[in-house]
Design an enzyme around this catalytic site. Structure first.
Site, PDB file in Angstrom:
ATOM      1  N   PRO A  19      29.060  10.246  26.628  1.00  0.00           N
ATOM      2  CA  PRO A  19      28.926  11.606  26.100  1.00  0.00           C
ATOM      3  C   PRO A  19      28.576  12.645  27.163  1.00  0.00           C
ATOM      4  O   PRO A  19      27.742  12.388  28.035  1.00  0.00           O
ATOM      5  CB  PRO A  19      27.797  11.495  25.076  1.00  0.00           C
ATOM      6  N   ASN A  20      29.232  13.775  27.062  1.00  0.00           N
ATOM      7  CA  ASN A  20      28.989  14.977  27.868  1.00  0.00           C
ATOM      8  C   ASN A  20      29.529  14.907  29.288  1.00  0.00           C
ATOM      9  O   ASN A  20      29.523  15.911  30.003  1.00  0.00           O
ATOM     10  CB  ASN A  20      27.490  15.337  27.906  1.00  0.00           C
ATOM     11  N   ARG A  27      28.771  22.719  33.897  1.00  0.00           N
ATOM     12  CA  ARG A  27      27.379  23.087  33.596  1.00  0.00           C
ATOM     13  C   ARG A  27      26.443  22.283  34.516  1.00  0.00           C
ATOM     14  O   ARG A  27      26.826  21.247  35.040  1.00  0.00           O
ATOM     15  CB  ARG A  27      27.009  22.692  32.149  1.00  0.00           C
ATOM     16  N   TYR A  32      23.853  17.487  38.269  1.00  0.00           N
ATOM     17  CA  TYR A  32      24.999  16.578  38.327  1.00  0.00           C
ATOM     18  C   TYR A  32      26.080  16.973  39.329  1.00  0.00           C
ATOM     19  O   TYR A  32      27.143  16.357  39.356  1.00  0.00           O
ATOM     20  CB  TYR A  32      25.617  16.441  36.922  1.00  0.00           C
ATOM     21  N   ALA A  86      23.832   9.466  27.981  1.00  0.00           N
ATOM     22  CA  ALA A  86      22.532   9.295  27.320  1.00  0.00           C
ATOM     23  C   ALA A  86      22.504   8.059  26.416  1.00  0.00           C
ATOM     24  O   ALA A  86      21.426   7.541  26.111  1.00  0.00           O
ATOM     25  CB  ALA A  86      22.188  10.546  26.513  1.00  0.00           C
ATOM     26  N   HIS A  89      20.355   4.935  27.230  1.00  0.00           N
ATOM     27  CA  HIS A  89      18.928   4.766  26.991  1.00  0.00           C
ATOM     28  C   HIS A  89      18.589   4.278  25.576  1.00  0.00           C
ATOM     29  O   HIS A  89      17.451   3.943  25.313  1.00  0.00           O
ATOM     30  CB  HIS A  89      18.204   6.082  27.298  1.00  0.00           C
ATOM     31  N   ASP A  96      25.901  -4.285  22.678  1.00  0.00           N
ATOM     32  CA  ASP A  96      26.600  -5.407  22.033  1.00  0.00           C
ATOM     33  C   ASP A  96      28.083  -5.422  22.405  1.00  0.00           C
ATOM     34  O   ASP A  96      28.653  -6.479  22.700  1.00  0.00           O
ATOM     35  CB  ASP A  96      26.454  -5.310  20.505  1.00  0.00           C
ATOM     36  N   GLU A 107      27.064  -0.861  35.740  1.00  0.00           N
ATOM     37  CA  GLU A 107      26.505   0.372  35.174  1.00  0.00           C
ATOM     38  C   GLU A 107      26.337   1.398  36.297  1.00  0.00           C
ATOM     39  O   GLU A 107      25.800   1.055  37.358  1.00  0.00           O
ATOM     40  CB  GLU A 107      25.140   0.045  34.552  1.00  0.00           C
ATOM     41  N   HIS A 109      25.299   5.644  37.362  1.00  0.00           N
ATOM     42  CA  HIS A 109      24.776   6.963  36.966  1.00  0.00           C
ATOM     43  C   HIS A 109      24.851   7.886  38.158  1.00  0.00           C
ATOM     44  O   HIS A 109      24.573   7.465  39.289  1.00  0.00           O
ATOM     45  CB  HIS A 109      23.318   6.858  36.501  1.00  0.00           C
ATOM     46  N   ILE A 110      25.154   9.142  37.863  1.00  0.00           N
ATOM     47  CA  ILE A 110      25.249  10.135  38.932  1.00  0.00           C
ATOM     48  C   ILE A 110      23.859  10.425  39.486  1.00  0.00           C
ATOM     49  O   ILE A 110      23.632  10.440  40.691  1.00  0.00           O
ATOM     50  CB  ILE A 110      25.872  11.433  38.374  1.00  0.00           C
ATOM     51  N   SER A 111      22.911  10.635  38.588  1.00  0.00           N
ATOM     52  CA  SER A 111      21.549  10.981  39.018  1.00  0.00           C
ATOM     53  C   SER A 111      20.732   9.699  39.173  1.00  0.00           C
ATOM     54  O   SER A 111      21.143   8.623  38.731  1.00  0.00           O
ATOM     55  CB  SER A 111      20.901  11.900  37.989  1.00  0.00           C
ATOM     56  N   ARG A 116      13.573  10.299  37.065  1.00  0.00           N
ATOM     57  CA  ARG A 116      13.636  11.407  36.109  1.00  0.00           C
ATOM     58  C   ARG A 116      12.641  11.153  34.962  1.00  0.00           C
ATOM     59  O   ARG A 116      11.672  10.430  35.141  1.00  0.00           O
ATOM     60  CB  ARG A 116      15.082  11.581  35.627  1.00  0.00           C
ATOM     61  N   ARG A 120      14.514   8.158  30.579  1.00  0.00           N
ATOM     62  CA  ARG A 120      15.755   7.838  31.306  1.00  0.00           C
ATOM     63  C   ARG A 120      15.595   6.617  32.204  1.00  0.00           C
ATOM     64  O   ARG A 120      16.557   6.086  32.744  1.00  0.00           O
ATOM     65  CB  ARG A 120      16.192   9.031  32.164  1.00  0.00           C
TER      66      ARG A 120
HETATM   67  O1  CA2 Z   1      23.026  10.473  35.811  1.00  0.00           O
HETATM   68  C1  CA2 Z   1      23.872  10.100  34.990  1.00  0.00           C
HETATM   69  O2  CA2 Z   1      25.000   9.803  35.324  1.00  0.00           O
HETATM   70  C2  CA2 Z   1      23.540  10.088  33.499  1.00  0.00           C
HETATM   71  O3  CA2 Z   1      24.153   8.976  32.938  1.00  0.00           O
HETATM   72  C3  CA2 Z   1      24.079  11.367  32.932  1.00  0.00           C
HETATM   73  C4  CA2 Z   1      23.714  11.593  31.470  1.00  0.00           C
HETATM   74  C5  CA2 Z   1      22.224  11.394  31.237  1.00  0.00           C
HETATM   75  O4  CA2 Z   1      21.949  11.483  29.839  1.00  0.00           O
HETATM   76  C6  CA2 Z   1      21.738  10.081  31.792  1.00  0.00           C
HETATM   77  O5  CA2 Z   1      20.359  10.001  31.582  1.00  0.00           O
HETATM   78  C7  CA2 Z   1      22.063   9.962  33.250  1.00  0.00           C
HETATM   79  C8  CA2 Z   1      24.045  12.983  31.012  1.00  0.00           C
HETATM   80  C9  CA2 Z   1      25.445  13.398  31.225  1.00  0.00           C
HETATM   81  C10 CA2 Z   1      25.538  14.811  30.877  1.00  0.00           C
HETATM   82  O6  CA2 Z   1      26.535  15.397  31.680  1.00  0.00           O
HETATM   83  C11 CA2 Z   1      26.487  16.743  31.864  1.00  0.00           C
HETATM   84  C12 CA2 Z   1      27.543  17.271  32.562  1.00  0.00           C
HETATM   85  C13 CA2 Z   1      27.572  18.610  32.851  1.00  0.00           C
HETATM   86  C14 CA2 Z   1      26.567  19.434  32.396  1.00  0.00           C
HETATM   87  C15 CA2 Z   1      25.502  18.887  31.677  1.00  0.00           C
HETATM   88  C16 CA2 Z   1      25.482  17.531  31.403  1.00  0.00           C
END
Ligand code: CA2
Length: 550
Positions: A19-20, A27, A32, A86, A89, A96, A107, A109-111, A116, A120
Site C-alpha cells: 500500500p501507498n 509525496r 522515502y 505498512a 507491521h 500466511d 523482505e 524497505h526503503i527506510s 523509526r 515499525r
Molecule cells: O520503508 C519502507 O519501505 C516502508 O515499507 C514504507 C511504508 C511504511 O509503512 C513502512 O513502515 C516502511 C510506507 C509506504 C508509504 O509510501 C509513501 C510514498 C510516498 C509518500 C508517502 C508514503
C-alpha cells in the site's frame, strides 16, 4: 506460465509492492526519497538482467489483491521480493500467503524501519522471509534481489552461472557487510539516543558523565558475550561506543548550560590589542641572542630586558617586572627545550609564538684558523643543531647558558683554540670573526619561540590551543585522549612528553591543537578532559607571528 515453461527460461522473481508505494516520488521525499515506483522497477529490472533472472512486478493497495498475486506467483516464480508497506507491521494474511508459497522471499524497505517509530520495528511477515534489507533507499530493492538470487535461486543458464560466480563472491560478501553495517548503524543510533536519556537522568541527580566502574562492568559483560577470538575486538568496539556516548553526554551538558561550560574551562574572554602596548619584554641572553631577535619581532616597541637564564626571564614576569618573557620552546633539529617546558608546567601561559629560522655561525678570535680550534662553546641546543661539524672535526664541547654568552666568553678568554656557535650579531657585538657561516646540520633550522605571561590571554587571532595533560596510569589512556581530538576533527599539531619531576618515569604531555579562539569543538574536548584526567592545564590559546623575510 507453467513450471515446465519456466525451465526453458530464466528464473522469475516477482517484486511485490504494498500500500501507498505507488505514491513514491509524489509525496514525502524526506522519508522515502524522490524516486518513483517506476524508477524502482527499472532499477530492479536492470539488476535482474545482471543477475540472469527475469523480473515481474505487482503493486496494490489492497491486502486481498496482494495475497492473490502471491498465490499466483506459485505457478511461475522462483522467488519473491516484497515491500509490504505498512502491512509489514500487522498483516497476518500476508504472512500466511507468503508462507504457503514456500518460495524464498526477501523482505525490503526503503527506510530503516528499526530506527523509526516502535510499531515499525516489528515485521510480522519476517518469519516467512529468508532475509530483510532496509534503510538503503532504492538500493534496498536491488540489494535484496541480489541476496535472494545469490543465496536462494541459481540461474539455469550455464554462462550466466559462471559469470555470476566470478562476480558474485566478492560482491555478495560486500553486500552482506553493507547490510550488517546498516543494522549496526541503526543500533548505534539507538544506543546514542539512550545515552542522551542517561545524561538527562544523571544531570538531575548530579552524577558524573564518566563512570569507570560502570564502564568496567560493561566491558566484562561484552567480553563474556563475545568470547574468544572476538573478545578483544568487542572490547575495542565497546570502548569506542562508550567514548562516543560520553562525548554525546558532554555535548548535552554544554547545550543545556553553555555559560558554566565556558567558565568551567577557566577561560577569559577574547581581548584585542593586549600585545601592542607592551612595555617590557624579558629574554635569556644579551642583545645578540636569538631570543633577543625574537623579542624584537614580537614586541618591537618594548624595552628589552636581557636576563641570565630562562628561569630569570620568567621570574621577571612572575614578579611583574616585565609583562612578557620570550623563550625558545623547541627547535626543528634539536627538539624540545626541556628547561622551558619545565618552566611552563605551573605558572606561565603562552600568549604568542613565532618560528624563527636560526643560522649559527662559527665565531672565533680574529686570525684564528679552523685547524686551531679544539673546543666549541654554546647552548646545548645549538651544539646539537650543529653536531655534524663538531663530530667531523673532533672538537670537544662546552655548554653555556645561551649562544650570546658563549660569544662573550670566547672574546673574554682570548683563547684561539676555542670557538663559539652563535648568531652573526653576537659575533659582531663581541668583536669576533665569523669563520664559517650557517654551520647547522640542516639548512632549514628553525626555532619556535614563545612569549609567556602571568595571565592567560586570548587574542582574537588565536589559532593554537596548548594543553598540558597528565594521564591515568592505565592501558590506552593516551590513545583515548587522542581519539577525542580525532572524533571532533581537531588537528594535533604537536605532542611532547616531559618527565614529571619527583615522580620517576611518569610523563606529562604538552599538546598543541589547531583551533581558533574559543572554538566549540576544542572547548568540548577541554571540558571532557578536565573531568576525566587527573590533571589538565590550559597553557595558552595563542596566535602565531610570521617573521618578516630578510
Ligand atoms: O520503508 C519502507 O519501505 C516502508 O515499507 C514504507 C511504508 C511504511 O509503512 C513502512 O513502515 C516502511 C510506507 C509506504 C508509504 O509510501 C509513501 C510514498 C510516498 C509518500 C508517502 C508514503
Amino acid at each position: 506460465m507453467s513450471k515446465k515453461d519456466q525451465t526453458a527460461h530464466r528464473p522469475i522473481v516477482l517484486l511485490v509492492n504494498g500500500p501507498n508505494l505507488n505514491m513514491l516520488g509524489k509525496r514525502d521525499p524526506e522519508q522515502y526519497g524522490t524516486f518513483t515506483l517506476s524508477d524502482v522497477e527499472k532499477a530492479f529490472s536492470e539488476k535482474a538482467e545482471e543477475l540472469g533472472v527475469e523480473a515481474r512486478f505487482f503493486q496494490s493497495n489492497g491486502e486481498g489483491e496482494l495475497c492473490g498475486a502471491i498465490h499466483e506467483a506459485l505457478d511461475y516464480a522462483s522467488g519473491i521480493v516484497i515491500n509490504a508497506g505498512a502491512y509489514t507491521h500487522y498483516s497476518y494474511a500476508l504472512l500466511d500467503a507468503l508462507a504457503l508459497t514456500k518460495l524464498p522471499v526477501m523482505e525490503v524497505h526503503i527506510s530503516d524501519i528499526h530506527s523509526r517509530e516502535p510499531f515499525r520495528r516489528v515485521s510480522v511477515i519476517q518469519s516467512a522471509c529468508v532475509g530483510q534489507v532496509c534503510g538503503l533507499g532504492i538500493r534496498s530493492y536491488t540489494v535484496g534481489l541480489e541476496r535472494l538470487v545469490r543465496h536462494y535461486i541459481s540461474p539455469d543458464n550455464e554462462t550466466d552461472r559462471k559469470r555470476l560466480t566470478l562476480k558474485s563472491e566478492l560482491a555478495g560478501l560486500r553486500d552482506e557487510i553493507n547490510h550488517i553495517d546498516a543494522q549496526m548503524v541503526a543500533l548505534l543510533r539507538r544506543r546514542m539516543d539512550v545515552a542522551g536519556r542517561v545524561i538527562a537522568a544523571k544531570a538531575e541527580s548530579g552524577k558524573a558523565v564518566y563512570d569507570p566502574v560502570r564502564e568496567a562492568a560493561i566491558i566484562e559483560n561484552i567480553r563474556a558475550l563475545a568470547t574468544v577470538p572476538y573478545a578483544d575486538a568487542a572490547t575495542s568496539m565497546v570502548k569506542t561506543l562508550m567514548r562516543l556516548s560520553r562525548e554525546r553526554q558532554y555535548d548535552y551538558l554544554r547545550d543545556t548550560n553553555p555559560e558554566e561550560f565556558r567558565l568551567g574551562a577557566g577561560l577569559p574572554p577574547k581581548a584585542d590589542g593586549v600585545l601592542s602596548g607592551v612595555k617590557r619584554a624579558a629574554f635569556a641572553g644579551n642583545a645578540g641572542s636569538f631570543s633577543a631577535a625574537a623579542a624584537k619581532v614580537l614586541f618591537p616597541h618594548a624595552e628589552q630586558m636581557p636576563c641570565e637564564s630562562f628561569s630569570a626571564a620568567c621570574e621577571k614576569v612572575v614578579s611583574g617586572a616585565a609583562e612578557y618573557a620570550v623563550l625558545p620552546l623547541a627547535n626543528t633539529t634539536g627538539g624540545p627545550v626541556g628547561t622551558v617546558y619545565r618552566l611552563l608546567r605551573h605558572r606561565l601561559h603562552i600568549v604568542r609564538s613565532i618560528d624563527m629560522p636560526v643560522m649559527h655561525c662559527l665565531a672565533v678570535l680574529p686570525g684564528t684558523k679552523v685547524s686551531d680550534i679544539r673546543r666549541v662553546v654554546s647552548h646545548p641546543q645549538a651544539l646539537s643543531q650543529c653536531s655534524n661539524i663538531i663530530r667531523e672535526n673532533n672538537w670537544s664541547t662546552e655548554t653555556s647558558e645561551n649562544t650570546a654568552f658563549a660569544a662573550a666568553a670566547i672574546a673574554h678568554a682570548g683563547d684561539s683554540r676555542q670557538a663559539a656557535l652563535c648568531s652573526a650579531e653576537a659575533a659582531r657585538d663581541n668583536g669576533l670573526e665569523i669563520l664559517l657561516d650557517n654551520v647547522c646540520d640542516t639548512d632549514c633550522n628553525t626555532t619556535r619561540f614563545v612569549a609567556v605571561s602571568r595571565e592567560l590571554v586570548l587574542t582574537p587571532d588565536a589559532s593554537r590551543l596548548g594543553l598540558l595533560l597528565q594521564l591515568p596510569d592505565r592501558a590506552g589512556a593516551l590513545s583515548t585522549v587522542l581519539n577525542l581530538f580525532e572524533d571532533r576533527s581537531l588537528n594535533l599539531s604537536s605532542i611532547c612528553s616531559q618527565p614529571v619531576p619527583d615522580r620517576p618515569w611518569e610523563y606529562a604531555f604538552f599538546v598543541d591543537v589547531d583551533a581558533p579562539a574559543l572554538d566549540e569543538e576544542a572547548l568540548a574536548v577541554v571540558y571532557q578532559l578536565s573531568r576525566e584526567l587527573p590533571f589538565l592545564r590550559i597553557v595558552g590559546w595563542f596566535g602565531t607571528t610570521v617573521p618578516r623575510q630578510t
